[in-house]
Write an enzyme that holds these catalytic residues in place. Structure first.
Site, short mmCIF file in Angstrom:
data_model
loop_
_atom_site.label_atom_id
_atom_site.label_comp_id
_atom_site.label_asym_id
_atom_site.label_seq_id
_atom_site.Cartn_x
_atom_site.Cartn_y
_atom_site.Cartn_z
N ASP A 400 0.88 -1.16 0.00
CA ASP A 400 0.00 0.00 0.00
C ASP A 400 0.93 1.21 0.00
OD1 ASP A 400 -2.56 1.30 0.28
OD2 ASP A 400 -1.92 1.85 2.28
N LYS A 401 0.68 2.19 -0.88
CA LYS A 401 1.67 3.26 -1.07
C LYS A 401 1.83 4.17 0.15
CE LYS A 401 0.74 7.06 -3.33
NZ LYS A 401 1.15 8.14 -2.40
N ASP A 600 -1.71 -0.55 6.03
CA ASP A 600 -1.89 -0.03 7.39
C ASP A 600 -3.31 0.41 7.74
OD1 ASP A 600 -2.01 2.19 5.81
OD2 ASP A 600 -0.66 3.41 7.01
N ASP A 604 -7.50 -1.82 4.51
CA ASP A 604 -6.55 -2.85 4.06
C ASP A 604 -6.83 -4.20 4.71
OD1 ASP A 604 -5.22 -0.94 2.60
OD2 ASP A 604 -3.77 -0.49 4.17
#
Length: 717
Positions: A400-401, A600, A604
């Site tokens: 996840d960016k 996080d 997610d």
């Protein structure tokens, strides 16, 4: 934090913030802080490993505390049993003290150990027998039962057998309880994820009535009610804003920490927080119909789909069960046919007792215990045994960016100015206007000015203009800082020289803020989510290990492409809605890839649970940590490499230990059965028991070698 709105206006189409969230306006602290006050207690309850009661598998109905308590009591009772055992005394060459009743110490305490310490194995063995899936529990249950019966027969002088196995029974039960306790501690709890999600909802709501407001339980709300949500309070249900406007922190649902302006007519979601103003909201969905409940269902479903793997030791135990019983039957028949019934009984009992491998019972739990301890020292908390086993097989790591590969906070990237204004002057003026603002973008501008050693002038009359920007007086000039909405409102167009720079920034997905003196634009600055320096190393090192790297984000395509190109990422999923993240994991899996997901946010959670390995980063929400099999205590993405290296090393140790433990049995059992008796080679019960202990020591020492694996993220190459 009343000025949150002023940096959200750089989108060409207002109202699409959630889908096309840019990197700039994110305050990472909102991601971490928001859910904690409400859900922290639940998190601790849910993840208190000692009191987690497992609901499926061989540990159904077992808690870690149960194994721990039984182990310590069994160990305490084992000491006198071993000390007063004539067989053990004979082995070590001492005579146990003799006094009235001393001979009854091993059988009495041994019986307590068998009934109390052995109970989980006897019950588990019966369950395995009923379900026709023999494994470790049945193997242990069979060995301790045979040892128990044979030892009582010897104690009572039935059949003149020399099968005093009380000390062996005591140590066998103690070692197996220790192994299962270590194993259970490493298993962790999946149920905690759902508890942490439920904890995001408040217990009460303020419902508006004809005469005022009333405090009611959230369960009493129904669609159509209007509730008052005060500044700092959580939404009790899904609804639509009917009066007022506020910046909502939706990080617990979207994972994106930028607050979003919600005005009359906009939808708001249960669990999100109104950060700056009070709003009235008409309830549209309650209970099971809310978005949060939908995420709960996804988490539950994804967890169920990830829990079907079976431990390696169970398969080895099933093989050994058939091997031991087969060998026992053949031994008994062969020695009976040779005309020696006492030898037949002695050899069969010896075979069945030593076929229960202490070493196998400890082979995997010890490796798991040491590897989880080693990982914890490197800031990697392993909650699920299977996550550690699966990590070595992963084909792609999906990051996840925001907050993982990037810092999740804006950083000043560029400055453009008109003629007659120096770069330093422009940045100092922008920092002066923003100095009274707590917004992360404002802080990024002030930080950049200070880092460059600029003298920031004093500002007065600071005002936040919701949705447009901020205004302040600096050296007698009224200056404003804001995005495209501010320019439209003032009716001014940026000069061509400036437009060329700002257009390029916007194409990259950067946030662009203009500095305006009355009706004249002095210049502009761009802000982007800062990429962590460690991310480049992490991506390159994973690719060197033959693992692909993918990135997923709710950000616009151009933002994702810019970050992906800089980090040389193999595959990018951009503009992914929160509910669709786990679909992307499923899509990768449908291509035959095994996925490790690093994320996080609460959104997610389903993806973390769906992936073969879910890794939550420490700055994340409680629920993400609960859904993940692994939690990274820090935010260093290189810690994922520690996981890969540890998984490969621990798998190697598991196999070595299994081969040793199983191989020892394959050799020792035939010897105990007397296949070489014609040559005068017979493995006595005592010698078999000692060899078994040696085997356990070898396995334990081999597991200790795992401590040599380098796991410090900064040392991983």
């Amino acid at each position: 934090m009343k000025d949150h709105a002023h940096h959200h206006d750089h989108h060409p189409e207002p109202g699409h913030e959630a889908q096309h969230a840019t990197t700039a306006g994110r305050d990472h602290s909102t991601t971490t802080a928001a859910p904690a006050p409400v859900s922290h207690d639940h998190h601790e309850d849910a993840s208190d490993d000692d009191h987690v009661v497992h609901s499926h598998g061989k540990h159904a109905g077992h808690s870690t505390a149960m194994f721990k308590d039984r182990f310590w009591l069994t160990l305490a009772l084992s000491v006198p049993v071993v000390y007063f055992s004539p067989m053990f005394g004979h082995l070590l060459g001492y005579m146990p003290p003799v006094f009235p009743g001393s001979a009854w110490i091993p059988p009495v305490l041994g019986t307590v150990i068998f009934l109390y310490g052995g109970q989980p194995f006897l019950k588990g063995g019966l369950n395995e027998l009923k379900s026709r899936t023999p494994g470790m529990m049945l193997l242990i249950g069979m060995a301790i039962s045979v040892a128990f019966v044979a030892s009582w027969a010897t104690t009572l002088g039935i059949g003149n057998f020399d099968l005093d196995f009380w000390w062996e029974l005591a140590l066998l039960v103690a070692i197996m309880l220790l192994g299962h306790w270590l194993e259970m501690r490493a298993l962790g709890s999946a149920q905690g994820a759902l508890d942490a999600l439920a904890a995001l909802l408040p217990d009460e709501a303020e419902r508006i009535t004809e005469t005022g407001t009333e405090i009611v339980s959230v369960s009493e709300l129904k669609a159509g009610d209007t509730v008052l949500v005060r500044s700092g309070a959580r939404m009790p249900a899904d609804g639509t804003v009917v009066d007022g406007q506020a910046e909502f922190d939706e990080s617990m649902i979207t994972g994106e920490s930028k607050t979003v302006l919600r005005s009359p007519g906009d939808s708001v979601v249960a669990g999100t927080v109104a950060t700056d103003n009070t709003v009235r909201v008409q309830v549209t969905a309650v209970g099971d119909d809310t978005a949060l409940a939908g995420i709960q269902r996804l988490v539950a479903e994804a967890q169920a789909s990830s829990s079907k793997a079976q431990a390696l030791a169970d398969r080895a135990a099933a093989f050994l069960f058939y091997f031991a019983t087969g060998a026992g039957v053949i031994t008994f028949i062969a020695w009976t046919l040779l005309g020696s019934l006492p030898d037949a009984v002695t050899r069969t009992v010896t075979v069945l007792v030593i076929a229960c491998p202490h070493a196998l019972g400890l082979a995997i739990p010890l490796v798991i215990a040491i590897s989880t301890e080693q990982a914890a020292r490197a800031g990697v908390l392993i909650k699920n045994r299977m996550a550690l086993e699966r990590m070595r097989t992963v084909d792609v790591v999906l990051f996840d960016k925001t907050g993982t590969l990037t810092k999740g906070e804006p950083e000043l990237k560029d400055v453009a100015r008109v003629d007659g204004v120096s770069r330093e002057e422009l940045l100092a003026l922008a920092a002066a206007v923003e100095s009274d603002s707590e917004h992360p973008v404002a802080q990024a501008i002030v930080r950049a000015a200070r880092n460059q050693g600029l003298d920031i002038p004093r500002a007065s009359d600071f005002t936040s203009m919701t949705g447009r920007g901020v205004r302040a007086t600096v050296d007698g000039r009224t200056l404003q800082v804001g995005g495209p909405t501010l320019l439209r409102e003032l009716g001014i167009t940026e000069p061509g020289s400036l437009a060329a720079s700002t257009r390029a920034w916007m194409d990259r997905g950067a946030a662009v803020l203009h500095i305006v003196d009355r009706d004249r634009i002095l210049g502009a600055v761009s802000l982007e989510d800062a990429i962590r320096p460690e991310s480049r190393q992490a991506v390159a090192a994973l690719q060197r290990r033959g693992i692909k790297v993918a990135m997923i984000t709710g950000d616009a395509q151009q933002v994702a492409q810019a970050v992906g190109a800089e980090l040389k990422i193999d595959e990018i999923f951009a503009e992914v809605l929160p509910a669709d993240k786990d679909k992307k994991v499923a899509e990768l899996q449908s291509r035959g890839l095994r996925v490790a997901m690093v994320g996080d946010g609460v959104n997610d959670s389903p993806a973390l649970a769906r992936a073969e390995v879910g890794i939550a980063i420490g700055a994340g929400t409680d629920v993400a940590m609960e859904s993940a099999g692994v939690v990274l205590a820090g935010n260093d993405p290189r810690a994922v490499l520690s996981m890969v290296d540890l998984s490969r090393a621990s798998y190697q140790k598991m196999w070595q230990n299994l081969v040793w433990a199983t191989g020892y049995n394959i050799i020792a059992v035939p010897l105990a059965a007397g296949v070489l008796a014609f040559a005068g080679v017979v493995l006595s019960p005592a010698a078999g028991a000692v060899l078994m202990s040696v085997s356990t020591i070898v396995v334990a020492l081999n597991a200790q070698l795992l401590r040599r694996v380098k796991l410090n993220p900064s040392e991983v190459r």
